[in-house]
Design a protein around this motif. Structure first.
Motif, PDB file in Angstrom:
ATOM      1  N   GLN A   1       0.847  -1.182   0.000  1.00  0.00           N
ATOM      2  CA  GLN A   1       0.000   0.000   0.000  1.00  0.00           C
ATOM      3  C   GLN A   1       0.889   1.241   0.000  1.00  0.00           C
ATOM      4  O   GLN A   1       1.839   1.337   0.784  1.00  0.00           O
ATOM      5  CB  GLN A   1      -0.906   0.023   1.245  1.00  0.00           C
ATOM      6  CG  GLN A   1      -1.984   1.079   1.216  1.00  0.00           C
ATOM      7  CD  GLN A   1      -3.111   0.720   0.253  1.00  0.00           C
ATOM      8  OE1 GLN A   1      -3.490  -0.434   0.124  1.00  0.00           O
ATOM      9  NE2 GLN A   1      -3.634   1.725  -0.429  1.00  0.00           N
ATOM     10  N   VAL A   2       0.620   2.191  -0.886  1.00  0.00           N
ATOM     11  CA  VAL A   2       1.349   3.460  -0.922  1.00  0.00           C
ATOM     12  C   VAL A   2       0.501   4.507  -0.202  1.00  0.00           C
ATOM     13  O   VAL A   2      -0.676   4.692  -0.523  1.00  0.00           O
ATOM     14  CB  VAL A   2       1.638   3.896  -2.366  1.00  0.00           C
ATOM     15  CG1 VAL A   2       2.313   5.277  -2.374  1.00  0.00           C
ATOM     16  CG2 VAL A   2       2.520   2.868  -3.062  1.00  0.00           C
ATOM     17  N   LEU A   3       1.105   5.164   0.782  1.00  0.00           N
ATOM     18  CA  LEU A   3       0.388   6.139   1.593  1.00  0.00           C
ATOM     19  C   LEU A   3       0.914   7.549   1.325  1.00  0.00           C
ATOM     20  O   LEU A   3       2.133   7.765   1.266  1.00  0.00           O
ATOM     21  CB  LEU A   3       0.527   5.833   3.081  1.00  0.00           C
ATOM     22  CG  LEU A   3      -0.248   4.648   3.651  1.00  0.00           C
ATOM     23  CD1 LEU A   3       0.377   3.323   3.225  1.00  0.00           C
ATOM     24  CD2 LEU A   3      -0.273   4.725   5.184  1.00  0.00           C
ATOM     25  N   HIS A   4      -0.017   8.491   1.188  1.00  0.00           N
ATOM     26  CA  HIS A   4       0.319   9.905   1.080  1.00  0.00           C
ATOM     27  C   HIS A   4      -0.107  10.615   2.367  1.00  0.00           C
ATOM     28  O   HIS A   4      -0.627   9.979   3.286  1.00  0.00           O
ATOM     29  CB  HIS A   4      -0.374  10.529  -0.137  1.00  0.00           C
ATOM     30  CG  HIS A   4       0.066   9.944  -1.446  1.00  0.00           C
ATOM     31  ND1 HIS A   4      -0.426   8.740  -1.921  1.00  0.00           N
ATOM     32  CD2 HIS A   4       0.954  10.382  -2.364  1.00  0.00           C
ATOM     33  CE1 HIS A   4       0.141   8.461  -3.092  1.00  0.00           C
ATOM     34  NE2 HIS A   4       0.984   9.446  -3.379  1.00  0.00           N
ATOM     35  N   LYS A   5       0.109  11.882   2.414  1.00  0.00           N
ATOM     36  CA  LYS A   5      -0.231  12.661   3.606  1.00  0.00           C
ATOM     37  C   LYS A   5      -1.684  12.409   4.031  1.00  0.00           C
ATOM     38  O   LYS A   5      -2.590  12.398   3.202  1.00  0.00           O
ATOM     39  CB  LYS A   5      -0.027  14.144   3.333  1.00  0.00           C
ATOM     40  CG  LYS A   5      -0.280  15.039   4.547  1.00  0.00           C
ATOM     41  CD  LYS A   5       0.008  16.486   4.227  1.00  0.00           C
ATOM     42  CE  LYS A   5      -0.268  17.364   5.448  1.00  0.00           C
ATOM     43  NZ  LYS A   5       0.020  18.802   5.181  1.00  0.00           N
ATOM     44  N   ASN A   6      -1.870  12.169   5.330  1.00  0.00           N
ATOM     45  CA  ASN A   6      -3.174  11.918   5.970  1.00  0.00           C
ATOM     46  C   ASN A   6      -3.713  10.510   5.733  1.00  0.00           C
ATOM     47  O   ASN A   6      -4.804  10.181   6.222  1.00  0.00           O
ATOM     48  CB  ASN A   6      -4.238  12.942   5.542  1.00  0.00           C
ATOM     49  CG  ASN A   6      -3.889  14.353   5.974  1.00  0.00           C
ATOM     50  OD1 ASN A   6      -3.211  14.537   6.987  1.00  0.00           O
ATOM     51  ND2 ASN A   6      -4.326  15.337   5.217  1.00  0.00           N
ATOM     52  N   ASP A   7      -2.990   9.667   4.994  1.00  0.00           N
ATOM     53  CA  ASP A   7      -3.426   8.280   4.799  1.00  0.00           C
ATOM     54  C   ASP A   7      -2.982   7.420   5.982  1.00  0.00           C
ATOM     55  O   ASP A   7      -1.923   7.636   6.576  1.00  0.00           O
ATOM     56  CB  ASP A   7      -2.829   7.700   3.520  1.00  0.00           C
ATOM     57  CG  ASP A   7      -3.457   8.279   2.263  1.00  0.00           C
ATOM     58  OD1 ASP A   7      -4.556   8.860   2.366  1.00  0.00           O
ATOM     59  OD2 ASP A   7      -2.845   8.153   1.187  1.00  0.00           O
ATOM     60  N   ARG A   8      -3.804   6.419   6.288  1.00  0.00           N
ATOM     61  CA  ARG A   8      -3.478   5.440   7.328  1.00  0.00           C
ATOM     62  C   ARG A   8      -3.784   4.040   6.805  1.00  0.00           C
ATOM     63  O   ARG A   8      -4.658   3.869   5.958  1.00  0.00           O
ATOM     64  CB  ARG A   8      -4.290   5.673   8.610  1.00  0.00           C
ATOM     65  CG  ARG A   8      -3.936   6.912   9.362  1.00  0.00           C
ATOM     66  CD  ARG A   8      -4.902   7.166  10.512  1.00  0.00           C
ATOM     67  NE  ARG A   8      -4.955   6.071  11.450  1.00  0.00           N
ATOM     68  CZ  ARG A   8      -6.033   5.310  11.669  1.00  0.00           C
ATOM     69  NH1 ARG A   8      -7.155   5.509  10.999  1.00  0.00           N
ATOM     70  NH2 ARG A   8      -5.996   4.344  12.566  1.00  0.00           N
ATOM     71  N   VAL A   9      -3.046   3.060   7.320  1.00  0.00           N
ATOM     72  CA  VAL A   9      -3.359   1.677   7.006  1.00  0.00           C
ATOM     73  C   VAL A   9      -3.252   0.866   8.300  1.00  0.00           C
ATOM     74  O   VAL A   9      -2.345   1.085   9.118  1.00  0.00           O
ATOM     75  CB  VAL A   9      -2.413   1.104   5.921  1.00  0.00           C
ATOM     76  CG1 VAL A   9      -0.973   1.059   6.398  1.00  0.00           C
ATOM     77  CG2 VAL A   9      -2.870  -0.275   5.476  1.00  0.00           C
ATOM     78  N   VAL A  10      -4.215  -0.025   8.491  1.00  0.00           N
ATOM     79  CA  VAL A  10      -4.266  -0.852   9.701  1.00  0.00           C
ATOM     80  C   VAL A  10      -4.407  -2.305   9.285  1.00  0.00           C
ATOM     81  O   VAL A  10      -5.125  -2.625   8.335  1.00  0.00           O
ATOM     82  CB  VAL A  10      -5.469  -0.449  10.595  1.00  0.00           C
ATOM     83  CG1 VAL A  10      -5.542  -1.340  11.825  1.00  0.00           C
ATOM     84  CG2 VAL A  10      -5.377   1.013  10.990  1.00  0.00           C
ATOM     85  N   LEU A  11      -3.709  -3.184   9.998  1.00  0.00           N
ATOM     86  CA  LEU A  11      -3.881  -4.617   9.790  1.00  0.00           C
ATOM     87  C   LEU A  11      -4.922  -5.124  10.782  1.00  0.00           C
ATOM     88  O   LEU A  11      -4.750  -5.028  11.992  1.00  0.00           O
ATOM     89  CB  LEU A  11      -2.564  -5.361  10.013  1.00  0.00           C
ATOM     90  CG  LEU A  11      -1.670  -5.584   8.791  1.00  0.00           C
ATOM     91  CD1 LEU A  11      -0.404  -6.321   9.207  1.00  0.00           C
ATOM     92  CD2 LEU A  11      -2.391  -6.351   7.710  1.00  0.00           C
ATOM     93  N   SER A  12      -6.032  -5.649  10.249  1.00  0.00           N
ATOM     94  CA  SER A  12      -7.088  -6.199  11.089  1.00  0.00           C
ATOM     95  C   SER A  12      -7.425  -7.592  10.595  1.00  0.00           C
ATOM     96  O   SER A  12      -7.831  -7.758   9.436  1.00  0.00           O
ATOM     97  CB  SER A  12      -8.329  -5.294  11.037  1.00  0.00           C
ATOM     98  OG  SER A  12      -9.378  -5.839  11.805  1.00  0.00           O
ATOM     99  N   ASP A  13      -7.249  -8.591  11.450  1.00  0.00           N
ATOM    100  CA  ASP A  13      -7.453  -9.988  11.052  1.00  0.00           C
ATOM    101  C   ASP A  13      -6.665 -10.309   9.791  1.00  0.00           C
ATOM    102  O   ASP A  13      -7.151 -10.976   8.875  1.00  0.00           O
ATOM    103  CB  ASP A  13      -8.943 -10.279  10.826  1.00  0.00           C
ATOM    104  CG  ASP A  13      -9.750 -10.158  12.104  1.00  0.00           C
ATOM    105  OD1 ASP A  13      -9.185 -10.464  13.174  1.00  0.00           O
ATOM    106  OD2 ASP A  13     -10.911  -9.743  12.036  1.00  0.00           O
ATOM    107  N   ASP A  14      -5.456  -9.773   9.733  1.00  0.00           N
ATOM    108  CA  ASP A  14      -4.509  -9.991   8.641  1.00  0.00           C
ATOM    109  C   ASP A  14      -4.939  -9.323   7.340  1.00  0.00           C
ATOM    110  O   ASP A  14      -4.378  -9.591   6.278  1.00  0.00           O
ATOM    111  CB  ASP A  14      -4.288 -11.493   8.405  1.00  0.00           C
ATOM    112  CG  ASP A  14      -2.921 -11.788   7.796  1.00  0.00           C
ATOM    113  OD1 ASP A  14      -1.956 -11.069   8.133  1.00  0.00           O
ATOM    114  OD2 ASP A  14      -2.817 -12.716   6.979  1.00  0.00           O
ATOM    115  N   ASN A  15      -5.935  -8.444   7.419  1.00  0.00           N
ATOM    116  CA  ASN A  15      -6.383  -7.713   6.229  1.00  0.00           C
ATOM    117  C   ASN A  15      -5.938  -6.256   6.312  1.00  0.00           C
ATOM    118  O   ASN A  15      -5.991  -5.647   7.388  1.00  0.00           O
ATOM    119  CB  ASN A  15      -7.910  -7.769   6.101  1.00  0.00           C
ATOM    120  CG  ASN A  15      -8.413  -9.177   5.860  1.00  0.00           C
ATOM    121  OD1 ASN A  15      -7.867  -9.906   5.036  1.00  0.00           O
ATOM    122  ND2 ASN A  15      -9.458  -9.570   6.575  1.00  0.00           N
TER     123      ASN A  15
END
Length: 301
Positions: free
Chosen positions: A200-214
């Motif tokens: 996943q490529v993140l720019h300003k204000n982006d977030r990524v979370v791993l939930s149940d391996d997703n």
């Protein structure tokens, strides 16, 4: 004489990026700097072969015991022992790491050799190669940290959940007990999930979370992580997660027997007062508690 000729630690500190600005400036003016720079660059390309220390010692002993060489003096024996120690030590030195750790209730600011800054949250650890790091800008993180990277060329962060490649400047990583969260506050970062082709490529204000391996993406308008403001905020988080974070920030221990740690909590607590934090989390959930006299243990039902 030049300082690099009189100070035994000078070259090691230069390779590790630990010279002061004044020392580095003077060194660059010396006739020897260019030569040491080339040696450093070439050494970075060198990959040390694995050493079987036991077999090395056995072979050396066999040569000493069964060889046809003339009888050795005590000085020769000392030289042989020193050579073995040096051989093992040198390879250990080049593969050694520098580590920064925080305990419960502690935060720590780190400045890396290239000027990048890292703020470690409580109960976290950051490691990187002690030598030649400027040619291999990879750090390893356990816990949580906020990064402000000055020069992103080749800078990367490894975690148990994947690798973060730095394409921009400011970001926060949280990796704890099977959970992972990455937030970009400036520039661009890329997250490659471990053992998969997902990224996943993140720019300003982006977030990524791993939930149940997703991988779940989200956005945020915050200008810095909440923990750096002295607050933890939760949305439908298990009580165990809230308790764990409170233990980190206040260096306290919770004891309980019947309390359901899977109950969900939405709310927040500040880091400046333990009793206020307990009232803002446990009281709304109807959970009674007592605090030990030394304020190190919280007892729940």
């Amino acid at each position: 004489m030049e300082k690099h000729e009189t100070d035994e630690t000078f070259i090691a500190r230069w390779v590790a990026g630990e010279l002061s600005e004044e020392e580095l400036s003077e060194f660059k003016k010396s006739d020897a700097y260019e030569m040491f720079y080339r040696i450093n660059a070439e050494a970075q390309k060198f990959e040390a072969p694995p050493i079987d220390k036991r077999q090395a010692l056995i072979k050396t002993k066999e040569k000493i015991t069964f060889g046809k060489a003339k009888k050795r003096s005590n000085t020769t024996w000392y030289a042989i022992a020193a050579s073995i120690a040096m051989l093992i030590g040198v390879f250990g030195l080049f593969t050694s790491n520098k580590s920064y750790q925080t305990s419960y209730g502690e935060q720590f600011a780190v400045t890396l050799p290239d000027g990048s800054k890292v703020q470690l949250n409580a109960d976290s650890e950051l490691t990187h190669k002690r030598f030649f790091w400027l040619h291999n800008k990879i750090v390893n993180l356990k816990g949580e940290a906020y990064f402000n990277v000055q020069k992103s060329d080749g800078f990367a962060v490894k975690t148990s959940h994947g690798k973060i490649s730095v394409l921009g400047t400011q970001f926060n990583i949280k990796t704890r007990e099977g959970s992972f969260e990455l937030g970009c506050f400036e520039g661009v970062v890329r997250f490659d999930k471990i053992d998969t082709s997902e990224y996943q490529v993140l720019h300003k204000n982006d977030r990524v979370v791993l939930s149940d391996d997703n991988l779940i993406t989200a956005t945020s308008t915050e200008n810095q992580p909440n923990w750096m403001k002295g607050i933890s905020i939760f949305k439908e988080a298990p009580l165990q997660e809230v308790i764990d974070e409170m233990q980190r920030q206040y260096n306290v221990r919770f004891q309980f027997t019947e309390t359901d740690m899977n109950r969900l909590f939405t709310g927040s607590f500040l880091y400046n007062n333990l009793e206020t934090a307990l009232k803002s989390t446990l009281t709304p959930m109807g959970i009674n508690y007592t605090i030990s006299e030394d304020k190190t243990t919280i007892n729940l039902p």
